[in-house]
Design a protein around this motif. Structure first.
Motif, short mmCIF file in Angstrom:
data_model
loop_
_atom_site.label_atom_id
_atom_site.label_comp_id
_atom_site.label_asym_id
_atom_site.label_seq_id
_atom_site.Cartn_x
_atom_site.Cartn_y
_atom_site.Cartn_z
N SER A 97 0.82 -1.22 0.00
CA SER A 97 0.00 0.00 0.00
C SER A 97 0.85 1.27 0.00
O SER A 97 0.37 2.35 -0.35
N ALA A 98 2.13 1.14 0.42
CA ALA A 98 3.02 2.31 0.45
C ALA A 98 3.66 2.59 -0.91
O ALA A 98 4.31 3.62 -1.08
N ILE A 99 3.48 1.71 -1.87
CA ILE A 99 4.05 1.91 -3.21
C ILE A 99 3.26 2.98 -3.95
O ILE A 99 2.03 2.99 -3.93
N ASP A 100 3.95 3.87 -4.62
CA ASP A 100 3.31 4.98 -5.34
C ASP A 100 2.44 4.44 -6.48
O ASP A 100 2.94 3.76 -7.38
N PRO A 101 1.12 4.71 -6.48
CA PRO A 101 0.22 4.20 -7.53
C PRO A 101 0.60 4.68 -8.93
O PRO A 101 0.27 4.02 -9.93
N GLU A 111 0.42 3.04 -12.88
CA GLU A 111 -0.23 3.72 -13.99
C GLU A 111 0.74 3.88 -15.17
O GLU A 111 0.38 3.65 -16.33
N ALA A 112 1.97 4.26 -14.85
CA ALA A 112 2.98 4.42 -15.91
C ALA A 112 3.29 3.09 -16.57
O ALA A 112 3.43 3.01 -17.81
N GLU A 149 1.30 0.51 -16.78
CA GLU A 149 0.13 0.08 -17.56
C GLU A 149 0.07 0.81 -18.89
O GLU A 149 -0.27 0.22 -19.93
N ILE A 150 0.42 2.10 -18.88
CA ILE A 150 0.46 2.87 -20.12
C ILE A 150 1.51 2.31 -21.07
O ILE A 150 1.33 2.27 -22.30
N ASP A 151 2.63 1.84 -20.49
CA ASP A 151 3.70 1.26 -21.30
C ASP A 151 3.36 -0.15 -21.80
O ASP A 151 4.16 -0.76 -22.51
N GLY A 152 2.21 -0.66 -21.39
CA GLY A 152 1.77 -1.97 -21.88
C GLY A 152 2.15 -3.14 -20.99
O GLY A 152 2.04 -4.30 -21.41
N ALA A 153 2.60 -2.87 -19.77
CA ALA A 153 2.98 -3.95 -18.86
C ALA A 153 1.74 -4.68 -18.35
O ALA A 153 0.76 -4.04 -17.95
N GLY A 154 1.77 -6.00 -18.37
CA GLY A 154 0.66 -6.80 -17.87
C GLY A 154 0.72 -6.92 -16.35
O GLY A 154 1.62 -6.39 -15.69
N SER A 159 8.06 -6.26 -11.55
CA SER A 159 8.89 -5.06 -11.71
C SER A 159 8.60 -3.95 -10.72
O SER A 159 9.45 -3.09 -10.48
N ILE A 160 7.40 -3.95 -10.12
CA ILE A 160 7.03 -2.85 -9.22
C ILE A 160 6.71 -3.35 -7.82
O ILE A 160 7.30 -2.89 -6.83
N THR A 161 5.79 -4.31 -7.72
CA THR A 161 5.32 -4.74 -6.40
C THR A 161 6.43 -5.42 -5.60
O THR A 161 6.68 -5.05 -4.44
N LEU A 162 7.09 -6.41 -6.19
CA LEU A 162 8.13 -7.12 -5.46
C LEU A 162 9.30 -6.21 -5.06
O LEU A 162 9.75 -6.26 -3.90
N PRO A 163 9.82 -5.36 -5.97
CA PRO A 163 10.88 -4.42 -5.53
C PRO A 163 10.41 -3.48 -4.43
O PRO A 163 11.19 -3.11 -3.55
N GLY A 164 9.13 -3.08 -4.46
CA GLY A 164 8.61 -2.22 -3.41
C GLY A 164 8.52 -2.91 -2.07
O GLY A 164 8.63 -2.27 -1.01
N MET A 165 8.32 -4.23 -2.09
CA MET A 165 8.25 -5.01 -0.86
C MET A 165 9.63 -5.42 -0.35
O MET A 165 9.76 -5.87 0.79
#
Length: 316
Positions: free
Chosen positions: A201-205, A209-210, A212-217, A224-230
Motif C-alpha cells: 500500500s506504500a508503493i506509489d500508484p 499507472e505508468a 500500464e500505459i507502457d503496456g505492462a501486464g 517489476s514494481i510490487t516485489l521491488p517495493g516489498m
C-alpha cells in the motif's frame, strides 16, 4: 593529527544530532520508557540465571553455596548424541517454517493485491488470518482429529483409492516435519500477509499507472514494481527471522509430538524442558539455553552484516 581531530568532530556531531533528534521526538521517547522497563525486568534481569550453567546448581542452596564447575555442563551437552538430534530437528523445522512462511505470505499478499472485488478480498483476508487467533491447543486438536486413522484425510484418500488402508500420520516420524510446516502455514499465513499488504500500500500508484500505459501486464507489474517495493520489508523480516532460527516453537511440537515421532518432533525447547524441569538438571538445561541464544545472536548479526555489505535495508 588533523585526521584524528576530524574523527573526533564527526563523533561529536553524531552525538549532537542524536540528542537533537531525541529532544524533537521526546514524546515517543517517553512512550518507550514502560517498554524499556518491561524489557529490563523480564529480558535482562533473568540473565543472572545463566550462572547456573557454570554450577552444579541445587535449588535448596544459596548462591554462595553452589559448586562452580566451569564448562563441565557444556562438555556434557556437546557429548550427548540426543543434543545433536534435537539440534537437527530444530534447524530443519525452523528452516521449513522460515521458507514456507515467507513464500506463502508473500504469494498470498501479491494475489490479494491483484483482487479487484473488495468484498471478496476482505472475505479472503478474514478467513486466512482467523486461525492466528486460535490457541495451539485447539489448533493441535483439529490437526490430530483430521489426521487420525478415522479422520477426514484418511477417509478422503480411501474414497479416492489413493491408499489401501488408513495411515497413522502422527505415528510416523518422517511425516512430522511436513505436517508441522503445513500446520504453521495454515495458522499464520494470513497474519503474516498483513505486513506485506501494508508494504504494498506504500508503493506509489503512479508507478502502476505508468507501467500500464507502457503496456505492462499484471505479472510484469507484479515482478517489476510490487516485489521491488516489498523488498526492504522482506529483507528486514528475513534478518529478524534469522535471529530466531533456533526458535522452532514449543507448543506445536509439545502438543503434536508423541513417543512414536519423538525422534523428529523433539527440539531444543523440549530438550531444555526435559532436562531442566523433568529431570531437575537445571544447569544442563541452562547451558542448552545459552547455546541457543549465542547461535541466534551469530545468525542475526551475520545476516545484518551481509545485508549491509550488499547495500540492502538492515536493522542497525
Amino acid at each position: 593529527m588533523d585526521a584524528a581531530l576530524g574523527t573526533d568532530r564527526t563523533e561529536i556531531n553524531k552525538i549532537k544530532l542524536f540528542y537533537h533528534r531525541l529532544i524533537q521526538q521526546k514524546t515517543l521517547a517517553f512512550m518507550c520508557i514502560p517498554f524499556v522497563i518491561w524489557a529490563f525486568i523480564f529480558k535482562y534481569l533473568p540473565l543472572w540465571g545463566w550462572t547456573m550453567a557454570f554450577q552444579n546448581y541445587k535449588p535448596a542452596k544459596s548462591f554462595g553455596e553452589q559448586k562452580w564447575v566451569a564448562w563441565h555442563h557444556f562438555n556434557l551437552l556437546f557429548a550427548d548424541s540426543t543434543f545433536y538430534r534435537v539440534l537437527r530437528n530444530t534447524l530443519v523445522m525452523s528452516s521449513i517454517k522460515l521458507v514456507l512462511g515467507f513464500v506463502t505470505a508473500i504469494t498470498l499478499a501479491l494475489l490479494l493485491n491483484e483482487l479487484k472485488n473488495i468484498i471478496f478480498k476482505r472475505f479472503v483476508q478474514t478467513v486466512s488470518y482467523l486461525p492466528h487467533f486460535i490457541s495451539w491447543v485447539v489448533a493441535s486438536s483439529i490437526v490430530l482429529t483430521v489426521l487420525s486413522p478415522d479422520g477426514i484425510l484418511n477417509l478422503l484418500l480411501l474414497k479416492l483409492k489413493l491408499i489401501d488402508s488408513a495411515v497413522l500420520w502422527m505415528g510416523k516420524g518422517e511425516y512430522f516435519w511436513g505436517i508441522l510446516g503445513a500446520t504453521e502455514v495454515w495458522k499464520e499465513v494470513g497474519w503474516s500477509t498483513i505486513i506485506y499488504l501494508a508494504a504494498i500500500s506504500a508503493i506509489d500508484p503512479s508507478q502502476y499507472e505508468a507501467a500500464e500505459i507502457d503496456g505492462a501486464g499484471r505479472l510484469q507489474r507484479m515482478v517489476s514494481i510490487t516485489l521491488p517495493g516489498m523488498k526492504p520489508v522482506i529483507i528486514i523480516l528475513l534478518i529478524m527471522n534469522m535471529g530466531n532460527i533456533l526458535e522452532a516453537g514449543f507448543e506445536p511440537q509439545y502438543l503434536l509430538g508423541n513417543g512414536m515421532n519423538m525422534d523428529y518432533s523433539e527440539n531444543l525447547d523440549l530438550f531444555v524442558l526435559k532436562y531442566g524441569m523433568g529431570m531437575g538438571n537445571f544447569s544442563l538445561g541452562t547451558a542448552a539455553g545459552i547455546f541457543k541464544t549465542v547461535v541466534s545472536f551469530i545468525f542475526l548479526f551475520s545476516a545484518n552484516s551481509i545485508a549491509k555489505k550488499m547495500g540492502e535495508s538492515r536493522l542497525f
